[in-house]
Design an enzyme around this catalytic site. Structure first.
Site, PDB file in Angstrom:
ATOM      1  N   ARG A  40      -7.071   5.751  -5.873  1.00  0.00           N
ATOM      2  CA  ARG A  40      -6.825   7.185  -6.067  1.00  0.00           C
ATOM      3  C   ARG A  40      -7.093   7.596  -7.521  1.00  0.00           C
ATOM      4  O   ARG A  40      -7.717   8.637  -7.780  1.00  0.00           O
ATOM      5  CB  ARG A  40      -5.394   7.513  -5.653  1.00  0.00           C
ATOM      6  CG  ARG A  40      -5.112   7.215  -4.183  1.00  0.00           C
ATOM      7  CD  ARG A  40      -3.623   7.132  -3.883  1.00  0.00           C
ATOM      8  NE  ARG A  40      -2.967   8.410  -4.085  1.00  0.00           N
ATOM      9  CZ  ARG A  40      -1.641   8.571  -4.008  1.00  0.00           C
ATOM     10  NH1 ARG A  40      -0.851   7.533  -3.767  1.00  0.00           N
ATOM     11  NH2 ARG A  40      -1.118   9.764  -4.198  1.00  0.00           N
TER      12      ARG A  40
ATOM     13  N   ILE B 141       0.866  -1.172   0.000  1.00  0.00           N
ATOM     14  CA  ILE B 141       0.000   0.000   0.000  1.00  0.00           C
ATOM     15  C   ILE B 141       0.907   1.228   0.000  1.00  0.00           C
ATOM     16  O   ILE B 141       2.075   1.153   0.392  1.00  0.00           O
ATOM     17  CB  ILE B 141      -0.990   0.032   1.197  1.00  0.00           C
ATOM     18  CG1 ILE B 141      -0.249  -0.099   2.530  1.00  0.00           C
ATOM     19  CG2 ILE B 141      -2.037  -1.046   1.053  1.00  0.00           C
ATOM     20  CD1 ILE B 141      -1.189  -0.036   3.739  1.00  0.00           C
ATOM     21  N   ASP B 142       0.385   2.351  -0.462  1.00  0.00           N
ATOM     22  CA  ASP B 142       1.199   3.557  -0.625  1.00  0.00           C
ATOM     23  C   ASP B 142       1.720   4.082   0.710  1.00  0.00           C
ATOM     24  O   ASP B 142       1.143   3.816   1.772  1.00  0.00           O
ATOM     25  CB  ASP B 142       0.377   4.657  -1.304  1.00  0.00           C
ATOM     26  CG  ASP B 142      -0.089   4.270  -2.693  1.00  0.00           C
ATOM     27  OD1 ASP B 142       0.605   3.450  -3.334  1.00  0.00           O
ATOM     28  OD2 ASP B 142      -1.139   4.781  -3.126  1.00  0.00           O
ATOM     29  N   LYS B 143       2.766   4.861   0.636  1.00  0.00           N
ATOM     30  CA  LYS B 143       3.414   5.439   1.820  1.00  0.00           C
ATOM     31  C   LYS B 143       2.410   6.138   2.733  1.00  0.00           C
ATOM     32  O   LYS B 143       2.419   5.942   3.953  1.00  0.00           O
ATOM     33  CB  LYS B 143       4.497   6.425   1.370  1.00  0.00           C
ATOM     34  CG  LYS B 143       5.125   7.262   2.481  1.00  0.00           C
ATOM     35  CD  LYS B 143       6.230   8.137   1.915  1.00  0.00           C
ATOM     36  CE  LYS B 143       6.809   9.083   2.960  1.00  0.00           C
ATOM     37  NZ  LYS B 143       5.906  10.230   3.210  1.00  0.00           N
TER      38      LYS B 143
END
Length: 300
Positions: A236, A136-138
Site C-alpha cells: 500500500r 496481513i491487514d484486516k
C-alpha cells in the site's frame, strides 16, 4: 517506570502531546492524548491539558500505562482451510477479519477461530498471537500459514527472514502503469507526521516490492506484487509512493476512490518448504467476489 524530559528552548511552544509523540515512536498521538487525559502526564508536577504548549525549562514527567491484558477465547468462526497437517495449516483469510485481537478488536479475529479449530498452536509470538508466523491487514484477503508447534514456527520464520518464502499479491491500483514490470526499493517506517501511518522515510527499514502488470484499463491497472521484504502496509505504501495507490485504500488511497470496503488487495499465492518433510509447497486462491466484480466492471 516514570520518565522525564526537560523542555529545551527549541521545543518551546510545541504542544505537549506532539512533543511526546516525537519521543515515543511506538505510541500514537491519540494514545498519548488519552494518557494525558487519564493523568499519566505531568508538567512541573501538575496535570495539563493535551493542548498545553510547553515552555523552555518545563519538566515533563510521564508514566506509560500497563498495556491492556487481552484474554483470547476460542470462537466457533468458520475458517477457510486450504491445507492442514499435524505441523501447520494454510488458511484463506476473508477481508474484514483481523489476524489477532487488539484494542478495539477483542473478538472475531483469526486467532479466535484458530484456537477453536486447533488442539495446539505455537507460542513463539506469545499468548496473544498463537500460531501467527506472518500477518496481513484486516481488509486484505488471502493466504496465511499458521504453525501448530514452536519448531515449525521457527523454521517458517527463518524462511521468511531468509526471503525463501514466496508471497504474491494482486491489487487494483489507480492510474495506468506503462511499464510491464518494476521494482520498488524504498525504506519504510512510521510517518513522522501521522504515527498511525507508515511512509517512505530515510531511516526506515529496507523494503522491496516487485510488481508485474496483469491488465490495464482506462483509469486503473491490475497488478501482481511479490514481496521481497515484509514491512507493515508495504504494498500500500509503495504503490502510493510511485503514484499508483491501491483502489479503496482508506489510509493511503486517493481522496476520491472506489468505495469497495477497504483496499483492493489480495494475498493470492504462498510457497514455502515444509519444515518436517522438506517438500516444496505452493498454494493459490482466487480473489474474492468484490475484486472479480470490479475487474469485470472495468472490462465492460
Amino acid at each position: 517506570m516514570t520518565q522525564q524530559h526537560n523542555v529545551t528552548e527549541s521545543e518551546a511552544n510545541i504542544r505537549v502531546d506532539k512533543l511526546l509523540s516525537t519521543m515515543m515512536t511506538d505510541a500514537s498521538r491519540s494514545e498519548i492524548q488519552s494518557w494525558i487525559a487519564d493523568g499519566c502526564v505531568r508538567v512541573n508536577g501538575h496535570h495539563v491539558k493535551v493542548n498545553y504548549k510547553c515552555q523552555n525549562g518545563d519538566v515533563i514527567e510521564w508514566m506509560v500505562p500497563e498495556p491492556e491484558t487481552l484474554t483470547i477465547e476460542p470462537e466457533n468462526i468458520p475458517l477457510s482451510v486450504v491445507y492442514e497437517d499435524s505441523d501447520l495449516l494454510v488458511v484463506n483469510k476473508p477481508r474484514g477479519m483481523v489476524v489477532h485481537p487488539s484494542a478495539g478488536h477483542h473478538h472475531g479475529a483469526l486467532v479466535n477461530a484458530l484456537l477453536h479449530h486447533c488442539d495446539s498452536l505455537s507460542h513463539v509470538n506469545g499468548e496473544e498471537r498463537p500460531g501467527i508466523v506472518h500477518r496481513i491487514d484486516k481488509d486484505t484477503s488471502g493466504l496465511l500459514v499458521v504453525a501448530k508447534n514452536d519448531e515449525t514456527h521457527i523454521h517458517l520464520a527463518e524462511q521468511l527472514s531468509a526471503k525463501e518464502m514466496e508471497r504474491q499479491y494482486e491489487a487494483i491500483v489507480h492510474g495506468v502503469i506503462e511499464h510491464e514490470t518494476g521494482m520498488i526499493d524504498a525504506p519504510i517506517g512510521r510517518d513522522p507526521n501521522d504515527r498511525k501511518k507508515m511512509g517512505i522515510v530515510g531511516n526506515g527499514k529496507s523494503a522491496i516490492t516487485h510488481f508485474r502488470v496483469l491488465n490495464r484499463y482506462r483509469d486503473f491497472t491490475h497488478v501482481e506484487c511479490q514481496l521481497e521484504t515484509g514491512r507493515t502496509h508495504q504494498i500500500r505504501v509503495h504503490m502510493k509512493y510511485i503514484g499508483f495507490p491501491v483502489v479503496g485504500d482508506p489510509k493511503y488511497g486517493q481522496r476520491k476512490t472506489r468505495a469497495v470496503g477497504g483496499q483492493a488487495l489480495h494475498a493470492k499465492s504462498l510457497a514455502f518448504k515444509h519444515p518436517t518433510t522438506n517438500e516444496q509447497l505452493h498454494f493459490e486462491v482466487e480473489a474474492p467476489a468484490y475484486f472479480q466484480e470490479l475487474l469485470s466492471e472495468f472490462e465492460s
